[in-house]
Each structure stands twice: as C-alpha cells, then as structure tokens.
Design a protein around this motif. Structure first.
Motif, PDB file in Angstrom:
ATOM      1  N   ASN A   6       0.851  -1.189   0.000  1.00 19.15           N
ATOM      2  CA  ASN A   6       0.000   0.000   0.000  1.00 19.15           C
ATOM      3  C   ASN A   6       0.889   1.242   0.000  1.00 19.15           C
ATOM      4  O   ASN A   6       1.328   1.695   1.062  1.00 19.15           O
ATOM      5  CB  ASN A   6      -0.918  -0.001   1.231  1.00 19.15           C
ATOM      6  CG  ASN A   6      -1.815   1.229   1.274  1.00 19.15           C
ATOM      7  OD1 ASN A   6      -1.895   1.988   0.302  1.00 19.15           O
ATOM      8  ND2 ASN A   6      -2.483   1.430   2.397  1.00 19.15           N
TER       9      ASN A   6
ATOM     10  N   HIS B  86       0.330   4.239  -0.110  1.00 19.04           N
ATOM     11  CA  HIS B  86      -0.159   5.362   0.682  1.00 19.04           C
ATOM     12  C   HIS B  86       0.330   5.296   2.126  1.00 19.04           C
ATOM     13  O   HIS B  86       0.367   6.306   2.832  1.00 19.04           O
ATOM     14  CB  HIS B  86      -1.695   5.390   0.642  1.00 19.04           C
ATOM     15  CG  HIS B  86      -2.284   6.675   1.108  1.00 19.04           C
ATOM     16  ND1 HIS B  86      -3.568   6.781   1.575  1.00 19.04           N
ATOM     17  CD2 HIS B  86      -1.775   7.924   1.199  1.00 19.04           C
ATOM     18  CE1 HIS B  86      -3.824   8.025   1.928  1.00 19.04           C
ATOM     19  NE2 HIS B  86      -2.763   8.751   1.716  1.00 19.04           N
TER      20      HIS B  86
ATOM     21  N   ARG C 281      -1.060   3.771   4.744  1.00 21.08           N
ATOM     22  CA  ARG C 281      -2.139   3.907   5.723  1.00 21.08           C
ATOM     23  C   ARG C 281      -2.769   2.538   5.969  1.00 21.08           C
ATOM     24  O   ARG C 281      -2.601   1.612   5.195  1.00 21.08           O
ATOM     25  CB  ARG C 281      -3.222   4.878   5.222  1.00 21.08           C
ATOM     26  CG  ARG C 281      -2.726   6.296   4.950  1.00 21.08           C
ATOM     27  CD  ARG C 281      -2.390   7.024   6.229  1.00 21.08           C
ATOM     28  NE  ARG C 281      -1.959   8.386   5.984  1.00 21.08           N
ATOM     29  CZ  ARG C 281      -2.764   9.442   5.918  1.00 21.08           C
ATOM     30  NH1 ARG C 281      -4.072   9.269   6.058  1.00 21.08           N
ATOM     31  NH2 ARG C 281      -2.287  10.644   5.711  1.00 21.08           N
TER      32      ARG C 281
ATOM     33  N   THR D 183      -7.493  -0.913  -0.378  1.00 26.37           N
ATOM     34  CA  THR D 183      -7.208  -0.001   0.724  1.00 26.37           C
ATOM     35  C   THR D 183      -8.469   0.819   1.004  1.00 26.37           C
ATOM     36  O   THR D 183      -9.451   0.734   0.273  1.00 26.37           O
ATOM     37  CB  THR D 183      -6.043   0.941   0.373  1.00 26.37           C
ATOM     38  OG1 THR D 183      -6.431   1.793  -0.720  1.00 26.37           O
ATOM     39  CG2 THR D 183      -4.804   0.146  -0.046  1.00 26.37           C
TER      40      THR D 183
END
Length: 204
Positions: free
Chosen positions: A49, A51, A53, A69
């Motif tokens: 992922n 990002h 998060r 996600t």
C-alpha cells in the motif's frame, strides 16, 4: 494460511475492516501494525500500500490478486464478494451507499477533526475543541433522528451499520450523555452481535 491478509491497527478505520471480515465469516491472517513506531511506512508495507495507511487487505482467493485499501472500500468489496449485508435491488443498494457516504464524509470528517484538535494539534484551543465536539454531537443527533422507527440505517442491517459501529463505540458517551435513545437502541443491538464485539477486541 488464509486467502486474505489484513493489515490493520486499533483505530476505528482499522476496526471497521475487522468487523466486516468477522461478520462476513471470512478467514484472514491478521497483521497488526504499530503506528507509533511507523510500521505503516516501512518499505515492505509500502510495497503493498504505497499510501502507507491502514487498513489494507490482500485477497488471493481468485485468479488475480486483489489489493483493497480504505476501510469503506474494503466493506463494499467484501459485501460484493460474499453477497452479504448489501441489498441486491438497485434502490436498496443505493440506500445503503447513501448512508455509507454520509457517515464516511459528514460524520467521520468531524469525528477526525475533533480527534486532531484535542489530541494532535500543537495548539489545543479549548474553544476549537468545544466547537468540534458540538459538531460531533449534532452529527450523532441527526443519526438518532433518522433511526426513529427503524432498527438499522437502511432498513435491514447492512455494511452501513457495520462500518459505523467502531466510530459509535468511540463516541457512545455523547449518545449516553444526550439521551439519544434511538442511537443507543441501535448501539445495544450492535453490541449484542458477538462478531462485532470480537472485532473490537481483536484490534482494540
């Protein structure tokens, strides 16, 4: 080893994914990330992922590996995968999605703002914190009014209810202090679901 990997931490966003997986009866391997140690920013997780998060799921059950996600998207994906907690008729489906988007935007936005102002902001202004708490109270009061005469947000229990439960659990005190009887009744029904309670315990 299960076909689904779940990367998560003990926040309402993380708990939301666990509630969905538990309620839908899907086997998964749990990977808890320590946000305080920055584990969500380690290269091995960023490779999954970018990002950085939580939560995130990796589903290897089909011909193609699927990475999802964002906790709200995870709820929709799992509902579509299992055929559970989402009506099949277009009108019913849109009613569930309407509630999902309302909670994800209007309710979660002010919930997150209050958290940021009261916990993370360098200047913790009493006035700003009080303003945000009033907005959270207003958001809950609206949900309380909409639950008048019905058990769940979209009629039958749906992913809208599962998705909101971890947030309400963090904010149940406001519902109790302000005698939001419909929301309290809804919360008691969700509390009585063993898989919901288990999910909160798994990532508390």
């Amino acid at each position: 080893m299960a076909d689904i990997d779940l990367y998560v931490a003990g926040t309402p966003n993380g708990q939301r994914a666990v509630v969905a997986l538990e309620e839908m009866g899907l086997a998964y391997d749990l990977h808890k990330l320590d946000l305080s140690k920055g584990e969500q920013k380690k290269p091995e997780y960023l490779a999954i992922n970018p990002h950085g998060r939580i939560p995130c799921i990796v589903d290897r059950s089909g011909a193609q590996r699927v990475v999802v996600t964002q906790s709200w998207a995870i709820c929709v994906y799992l509902a579509e995968k299992t055929g559970k907690f989402m009506p099949k008729d277009p009108a019913g489906r849109m009613r569930v999605m309407e509630w999902m988007f309302h909670i994800a935007t209007d309710v979660m936005a002010i919930h997150s703002a209050h958290n940021a102002l009261s916990r993370n902001a360098p200047d913790k202004s009493t006035a700003n914190i009080a303003w945000a708490e009033d907005r959270v109270r207003d958001a809950l009061a609206y949900l309380d009014r909409r639950l008048e005469g019905q058990d769940y947000f979209a009629g039958d229990i749906s992913i809208a209810d599962l998705a909101f439960y971890p947030v309400w659990n963090r904010r149940r005190g406001l519902s109790q202090e302000n005698n939001m009887k419909n929301l309290l009744r809804w919360g008691a029904a969700m509390d009585a679901r063993p898989k919901c309670k288990r999910a909160l315990e798994i990532v508390s």
